[in-house]
Write a protein that holds these residues in place. Sequence first.
Motif, PDB file in Angstrom:
ATOM      1  N   GLY A 175      -6.883  63.735  58.881  1.00  0.00           N
ATOM      2  CA  GLY A 175      -5.646  62.993  59.013  1.00  0.00           C
ATOM      3  C   GLY A 175      -4.581  63.343  57.994  1.00  0.00           C
ATOM      4  N   HIS A 176      -4.843  64.298  57.116  1.00  0.00           N
ATOM      5  CA  HIS A 176      -3.878  64.698  56.102  1.00  0.00           C
ATOM      6  C   HIS A 176      -2.970  65.807  56.642  1.00  0.00           C
ATOM      7  CE1 HIS A 176      -5.919  62.278  53.084  1.00  0.00           C
ATOM      8  NE2 HIS A 176      -7.074  62.837  53.443  1.00  0.00           N
ATOM      9  N   ASN A 177      -1.955  66.157  55.865  1.00  0.00           N
ATOM     10  CA  ASN A 177      -1.079  67.245  56.247  1.00  0.00           C
ATOM     11  C   ASN A 177      -1.823  68.575  56.200  1.00  0.00           C
ATOM     12  OD1 ASN A 177       1.181  65.578  56.586  1.00  0.00           O
ATOM     13  ND2 ASN A 177       1.729  65.720  54.408  1.00  0.00           N
ATOM     14  N   PRO A 178      -1.402  69.549  56.985  1.00  0.00           N
ATOM     15  CA  PRO A 178      -2.057  70.867  56.943  1.00  0.00           C
ATOM     16  C   PRO A 178      -1.977  71.474  55.539  1.00  0.00           C
ATOM     17  CG  PRO A 178      -0.593  70.708  58.843  1.00  0.00           C
ATOM     18  CD  PRO A 178      -0.330  69.495  58.001  1.00  0.00           C
ATOM     19  N   GLU A 179      -3.041  72.148  55.139  1.00  0.00           N
ATOM     20  CA  GLU A 179      -3.078  72.822  53.841  1.00  0.00           C
ATOM     21  C   GLU A 179      -2.621  74.268  54.001  1.00  0.00           C
ATOM     22  OE1 GLU A 179      -6.860  72.172  51.920  1.00  0.00           O
ATOM     23  OE2 GLU A 179      -6.983  70.122  52.724  1.00  0.00           O
ATOM     24  N   ARG A 180      -2.056  74.805  52.934  1.00  0.00           N
ATOM     25  CA  ARG A 180      -1.502  76.155  52.974  1.00  0.00           C
ATOM     26  C   ARG A 180      -2.129  76.999  51.886  1.00  0.00           C
ATOM     27  NH1 ARG A 180       4.808  76.018  52.607  1.00  0.00           N
ATOM     28  NH2 ARG A 180       4.615  77.994  53.743  1.00  0.00           N
ATOM     29  N   LEU A 181      -2.405  78.253  52.215  1.00  0.00           N
ATOM     30  CA  LEU A 181      -2.876  79.223  51.237  1.00  0.00           C
ATOM     31  C   LEU A 181      -1.826  80.313  51.089  1.00  0.00           C
ATOM     32  CD1 LEU A 181      -5.182  80.333  49.420  1.00  0.00           C
ATOM     33  CD2 LEU A 181      -5.917  81.668  51.405  1.00  0.00           C
ATOM     34  N   ARG A 182      -1.392  80.554  49.856  1.00  0.00           N
ATOM     35  CA  ARG A 182      -0.485  81.645  49.541  1.00  0.00           C
ATOM     36  C   ARG A 182      -0.992  82.291  48.263  1.00  0.00           C
ATOM     37  NH1 ARG A 182       0.755  79.985  53.766  1.00  0.00           N
ATOM     38  NH2 ARG A 182       2.808  79.534  54.664  1.00  0.00           N
ATOM     39  N   THR A 183      -1.537  83.489  48.370  1.00  0.00           N
ATOM     40  CA  THR A 183      -2.065  84.151  47.182  1.00  0.00           C
ATOM     41  C   THR A 183      -2.061  85.657  47.392  1.00  0.00           C
ATOM     42  OG1 THR A 183      -3.874  84.143  45.565  1.00  0.00           O
ATOM     43  CG2 THR A 183      -4.502  84.092  47.884  1.00  0.00           C
ATOM     44  N   TYR A 184      -2.489  86.374  46.372  1.00  0.00           N
ATOM     45  CA  TYR A 184      -2.499  87.832  46.407  1.00  0.00           C
ATOM     46  C   TYR A 184      -3.856  88.339  45.947  1.00  0.00           C
ATOM     47  CZ  TYR A 184       2.562  87.255  46.657  1.00  0.00           C
ATOM     48  OH  TYR A 184       3.819  86.891  47.038  1.00  0.00           O
ATOM     49  N   SER A 185      -4.153  89.568  46.301  1.00  0.00           N
ATOM     50  CA  SER A 185      -5.382  90.203  45.839  1.00  0.00           C
ATOM     51  C   SER A 185      -5.094  91.652  45.482  1.00  0.00           C
ATOM     52  CB  SER A 185      -6.468  90.152  46.923  1.00  0.00           C
ATOM     53  OG  SER A 185      -7.622  90.855  46.496  1.00  0.00           O
ATOM     54  N   GLU A 186      -5.716  92.114  44.412  1.00  0.00           N
ATOM     55  CA  GLU A 186      -5.563  93.499  43.978  1.00  0.00           C
ATOM     56  C   GLU A 186      -6.709  94.374  44.469  1.00  0.00           C
ATOM     57  OE1 GLU A 186      -5.053  93.434  39.767  1.00  0.00           O
ATOM     58  OE2 GLU A 186      -3.110  92.433  39.865  1.00  0.00           O
ATOM     59  N   SER A 187      -7.527  93.837  45.390  1.00  0.00           N
ATOM     60  CA  SER A 187      -8.614  94.620  45.995  1.00  0.00           C
ATOM     61  C   SER A 187      -8.794  94.158  47.436  1.00  0.00           C
ATOM     62  CB  SER A 187      -9.929  94.429  45.219  1.00  0.00           C
ATOM     63  OG  SER A 187     -10.526  93.176  45.549  1.00  0.00           O
ATOM     64  N   ILE A 188      -9.626  94.877  48.181  1.00  0.00           N
ATOM     65  CA  ILE A 188      -9.921  94.478  49.561  1.00  0.00           C
ATOM     66  C   ILE A 188     -11.114  93.523  49.625  1.00  0.00           C
ATOM     67  CG2 ILE A 188      -8.954  96.582  50.562  1.00  0.00           C
ATOM     68  CD1 ILE A 188     -11.862  97.555  50.997  1.00  0.00           C
ATOM     69  N   LEU A 189     -11.548  93.004  48.473  1.00  0.00           N
ATOM     70  CA  LEU A 189     -12.722  92.124  48.475  1.00  0.00           C
ATOM     71  C   LEU A 189     -12.555  90.840  49.281  1.00  0.00           C
ATOM     72  CD1 LEU A 189     -14.292  92.557  44.932  1.00  0.00           C
ATOM     73  CD2 LEU A 189     -15.333  93.061  47.146  1.00  0.00           C
ATOM     74  N   PRO A 190     -11.342  90.330  49.553  1.00  0.00           N
ATOM     75  CA  PRO A 190     -11.281  89.218  50.502  1.00  0.00           C
ATOM     76  C   PRO A 190     -11.944  89.528  51.836  1.00  0.00           C
ATOM     77  CG  PRO A 190      -9.213  89.361  49.329  1.00  0.00           C
ATOM     78  CD  PRO A 190     -10.046  90.563  48.904  1.00  0.00           C
ATOM     79  N   GLU A 191     -11.986  90.810  52.214  1.00  0.00           N
ATOM     80  CA  GLU A 191     -12.719  91.178  53.434  1.00  0.00           C
ATOM     81  C   GLU A 191     -14.186  90.795  53.324  1.00  0.00           C
ATOM     82  OE1 GLU A 191     -14.539  95.083  55.607  1.00  0.00           O
ATOM     83  OE2 GLU A 191     -12.754  95.383  54.363  1.00  0.00           O
ATOM     84  N   ALA A 192     -14.755  90.926  52.128  1.00  0.00           N
ATOM     85  CA  ALA A 192     -16.176  90.624  51.934  1.00  0.00           C
ATOM     86  C   ALA A 192     -16.479  89.152  52.101  1.00  0.00           C
ATOM     87  CB  ALA A 192     -16.627  91.107  50.555  1.00  0.00           C
ATOM     88  N   ALA A 193     -15.439  88.310  52.063  1.00  0.00           N
ATOM     89  CA  ALA A 193     -15.653  86.880  52.309  1.00  0.00           C
ATOM     90  C   ALA A 193     -16.015  86.621  53.763  1.00  0.00           C
ATOM     91  CB  ALA A 193     -14.397  86.093  51.946  1.00  0.00           C
TER      92      ALA A 193
END
Length: 500
Positions: A175-193
């Motif tokens: 029931g809360h407002n939508p959450e937002r993600l805004r960030t940066y990465s210096e590697s492709i490791l977010p793919e590993a998530a």
Amino acid sequence: MGKDVSADSFSPRDRARYRHKLQRCLDTLARMLADDGFSFPRRHIGLEVELNLVDDRLRPSMSNSAVLEALDSESFTTELSQHNIELNVPPRPLAGKSAIELEHDLIGYLGEADRNATAAGARLAVIGILPTLTQDHFDQKWITNNTRYTLLNDQIFAARGENMTLSMDGAPLGGHNPERLRTYSESILPEAACTSVQLHVQVAPEEFATHWNAAQCLAGVQVAVGANSPFLLGKALWHETRIPLFLQATDTRPEELRNQGVRPRVWFGERWITSIFDLFEENVRYFPGLLPETDSEDPLDALEAGQAPKLTELMLHNGTVWRWNRPVYDVVDGKPHLRVENRVLPAGPTVLDMMANAAFFYGAQRALAEAERPVWTQMSFQAAEENLYAGARNGFDAQLYWPGQGWVPPDELVLRVLLPLAVEGLRSADVSEAAIDRYLGVIEQRCLTRRNGAWWQRATVTEAEDRGADRDTALSAMLGRYLELSRGGEAVHTWPVDTA
């Protein structure tokens, strides 16, 4: 993606040679398709599962080399981050009780991995995105010690010319407002998530297009019903956040090229196909080589000598274009064959859930592929793509388009249309009634309750926060309960919502 390549830098001459070899591979593939040069003795399926390792605080455990050394098994291999390993299950026929045998084998493999992880001071977590990941875990130092991973990281950032942007707006939680993600990465490791289950089905060349088109039609329904990745970096985002995360984490395009409409390397595609050749030809035409390594084989010479060409460059290139339904060429025991690799599903929550997802896909895909009037002749390709993103963003709350049904929620679409088709498809493949009842029964109950892994994770975190927990504490408590229930083996739609 873990095959070794040279650590040497690539010169313009290397790229020219690679481009020439890619075309040579395409010409060879075209001749093989024209000459009916493929093996198809019986329909086989295969399965890969990407896995997370966590420590006693439920944080990522950067211990994959120790765990793999303890496992000492060809079935397990590295993945991009040091907190990941991958299980590759040997292929087998789809017919009979093979699915039930596969379930038992999966339980055995994962049990073995967990025991060896425990000996190395870690635990196994089978989940789409590990909710306890932090920005620190995307530091380049955590890339697995494999030349190909480092080169891939360097080549993607060289092509992009700037840091990776992660930008997502979530589906409202509690029931809360939508959450937002805004960030940066210096590697492709977010793919590993993004840890997934990858489903393979071997098909005859003349059947490939219909099976791929059918898989594209099913992608949005699959992620809506099977979603299990709702949290990233402490934010409640899409029900299946892997979908936008994977696209952004491997994006070689700076903003200007995105604005020009240049295609991303994580790609749904742009049209229905008539041959597997269409997909490989698009990959070569649209995407520059990221790892332009060549071998000494001339594929046309090998084919004329009566050998199965490896098509090394084409396969390496194919591995750096991440289609959600990927074409695969492979040679086993000297015989070439073709597969559709379905990549949209997350890992987990349980072996039973993953088997249910697989059975639903294999059955519905076969029924759609064999239909007299194909569904893709009745809907636009864009509608299928929009279904993928709607299903990933909203899960069971999505509205999906289907010919003859209009816009419907995924549970209604499955119960009315696709579940009967999946039964029909599995029976057509001679799958045992016991397997059909066991796995499609899970899909039916999941749709009737409208509860999948993402729903359970979101509900459990909301319950913990309502009792006063902060987000980090709620996520850790949820993950601890998730691991406990996952080991119990009961399908996720039966799980209670609590963190006790």
